[in-house]
Write a protein that holds these residues in place. Structure first.
Motif: not given
Length: 453
Positions: A320-336
Motif C-alpha cells: 500500500s502507498d497509504r503512508g506516502g510510498d509503497q510499503q508492506i502492511y499486515i492486517m487481520a484477515a477480517s480487515g481493520g
C-alpha cells in the motif's frame, strides 16, 4: 495502458493492457503408495550442513523394466537441482543395484563415498507402472525406507518425483517439493506487442503446455491449495477481472461481476475464499470473495494491492502507498487496522507468505541503485535479507515446503525495446543455488502449486 499511479514499479506495470483466453488443463493422475517396511529410523541430516556439503547419494538404475533408468535419472536430477544432494556419477559405482531389489553389498558402496544408496525395481505391464525402492544408510548398512508406488504408466514421471520427495524427507527431515507444478505467463513477440498466455509445467520444466491461446491477456495465476483450480486475472472480452479455471474441465468463470477492475488474486489456505484488489476512484481496495459474496477489507483511499494470506489464514500481508510510498502492511484477515512492516530503503511490493509462516518474500525497488531485488523478511519486518537482485527481478513464489523461491528476471533491452529476455529462476531461501528454470518462451509471474497436485 492502464496504470495504478503511485504503485507501479519503474520498469513494469502492475496492470498491463493486452488479451487472453482459457484452455483445458489436464488433471494429474493418481498415484498410490504402499510402505513395504524399513527400520522406521530417519537418517536426518542438518540442512545447513547439506548446503555447505551436499549429501553424496548413489542412485542405481532400477531393475525390472525399461522405465527403470529413466525414473532413476529423474530422481537424481530432482535431488541435484535442490543443491542439497550430490548424486554420484555412475562411473564411481563398483556394482549396480541388486537385480532382485534385495540387500546390497555395502562393502562395494563404502569406497564411493556415498552416504545414502537407492536401489529398487520398476515393473511395467503396459497399463501401469509399479516402482519398489529402498533407501539405505551405507555406513551402518541399514535400510532407512522401503516403499512401493503404483500408477498409470502415463504417470511414470510423477512416480519419480514422489520417490525423490520421499528420499528428500527421509534424509533432511522436511517435506520435498518435486511432485509439484508451476503456472506462469508465457510471453512472445516485441516488447510493445507481447502475446501473453497462461502456461503450466511440472517443477522440472517438463510437460509444458499452454492453457490460453493468447487472444486475451492473462496475469498472476495462483493455485487453489485444496481444489484443482487456478485463479488469475484476464482481459477476456476487454473486461479486466479475476477468473477461475476448473483444471479438470478447462471451464473458466468470472469471480464476480464488479463495476471496477479486479486483479492480483490469491486463495485463502482453505481454498474457500479469494482475496484480491478492486480498483476505486484514485486507488484500489482489498476485497475477499467467498461463495460469490464480497467483503471489503480496506477503504484507506490509497492503493492497496497484492494481498496474501498467512498460512493459518488469520492475517493478510499486502502492499500500500497509504503512508506516502509503497510499503508492506499486515492486517487481520477480517480487515481493520494495518501495521507497516517494511522500513528499508526503497519501495516494496508483491508480498508472499511462506508456507512455514516464518518469512514473507518481497520485491524491492531501490531508487538509489535503480535495481530490483527479491528478498525475505520476518512477519514483524525484522531480518530482511536480499536473495537476488538485478535490473528487474520480481514476483516471488514459494515452493510448498518453504525451502525454495521461484521468481522472474528480465534483462535490459536496447532503445528499441529489443534484445531483452524474461526468464524464471529458483533460489534457496538462504540465498544460494540460484538456477534458471527452463521454459520454451520468455516467462513471468510464476506460481508454485501445492505438493501432490
Amino acid at each position: 495502458m492502464i496504470l495504478l499511479p503511485s504503485l507501479e514499479f519503474r520498469r513494469r506495470d502492475f496492470i498491463l493492457n493486452a488479451l487472453g483466453s482459457a484452455a483445458a488443463l489436464a488433471a494429474p493422475m493418481p498415484v498410490f503408495a504402499q510402505d513395504t517396511g524399513g527400520t522406521g529410523k530417519s537418517a536426518v541430516i542438518d540442512v545447513s550442513n547439506a548446503r555447505n556439503a551436499p549429501i553424496p547419494v548413489a542412485i542405481t538404475d532400477l531393475g525390472g523394466g525399461s522405465l527403470g533408468p529413466s525414473i532413476s535419472g529423474i530422481v537424481a536430477a530432482d535431488l541435484a537441482r535442490s543443491g542439497l544432494f550430490r548424486p554420484l556419477e555412475r562411473a564411481a559405482f563398483i556394482q549396480g543395484g541388486p537385480s532382485d531389489g534385495g540387500t546390497p553389498n555395502f562393502e562395494n558402496w563404502k569406497p564411493t563415498g556415498a552416504q545414502a544408496l537407492v536401489t529398487g525395481q520398476a515393473f511395467d505391464d503396459g497399463a501401469t507402472v509399479r516402482v519398489e525402492f529402498r533407501l539405505w544408510d551405507v555406513l551402518p548398512g541399514t535400510q532407512i525406507q522401503g516403499t512401493a508406488f503404483t500408477a498409470p504408466k502415463a504417470n511414470w514421471r510423477r512416480v519419480a518425483h514422489i520417490m525423490a520427495d520421499a528420499i528428500y524427507f527421509r534424509l533432511l527431515g522436511e517435506k520435498g517439493y518435486f511432485d509439484t507444478r508451476v503456472a506462469y505467463i508465457s510471453s512472445q513477440g516485441p516488447k510493445d506487442k507481447r502475446i501473453r498466455r497462461l502456461a503450466i509445467m511440472d517443477q522440472d520444466s517438463e510437460n509444458q503446455r499452454f492453457l490460453t491461446d493468447g487472444s486475451w491477456l492473462t496475469l498472476t495465476p495462483r493455485f487453489n491449495p485444496k481444489q484443482d483450480q487456478i485463479v488469475f486475472m484476464s482481459y477476456a472480452n476487454n473486461q479486466p477481472r479475476v477468473y477461475l479455471m476448473d483444471a479438470a474441465t478447462g471451464a473458466q468463470t468470472s469471480l464476480g461481476r464488479f463495476e471496477a477492475m479486479t486483479f492480483s488474486p490469491r486463495f485463502s489456505p482453505d481454498g474457500g475464499t479469494v482475496v484480491m484488489s478492486m480498483a476505486t476512484p484514485g486507488g484500489s481496495d482489498i476485497i475477499a470473495v467467498t461463495g460469490g459474496a464480497a467483503r471489503r477489507l480496506t477503504s484507506s483511499g490509497a492503493i492497496d494491492v497484492s494481498p496474501c494470506y498467512s498460512p493459518d489464514g488469520t492475517r493478510i500481508a499486502f502492499a500500500s502507498d497509504r503512508g506516502g510510498d509503497q510499503q508492506i502492511y499486515i492486517m487481520a484477515a477480517s480487515g481493520g487496522t494495518a501495521a507497516r512492516i517494511s522500513y528499508g530503503s526503497g519501495r516494496y511490493g508483491t508480498p508472499v507468505w511462506s508456507p512455514r509462516g516464518d518469512l514473507i518474500a518481497i520485491t524491492r525497488y531501490a531508487g538509489d541503485t535503480s535495481n530490483f531485488s527479491i528478498g525475505v523478511m520476518r512477519p514483524d519486518g525484522s531480518g530482511e535479507r536480499i536473495l537476488a537482485d538485478g535490473w528487474l527481478v520480481e514476483g516471488p513464489t514459494f515452493a510448498p515446503n518453504g525451502r525454495v523461491l521461484m521468481f522472474w528476471r528480465e534483462t535490459r533491452g536496447d532503445a528499441r525495446g529489443t534484445g531483452f529476455s524474461a526468464r524464471l529462476y529458483s533460489i534457496d531461501i538462504t540465498g544460494f543455488n540460484e538456477q534458471p528454470v527452463p521454459t520454451p518462451t520468455d516467462a513471468t509471474d510464476p506460481a508454485w502449486s501445492p505438493l501432490g497436485t
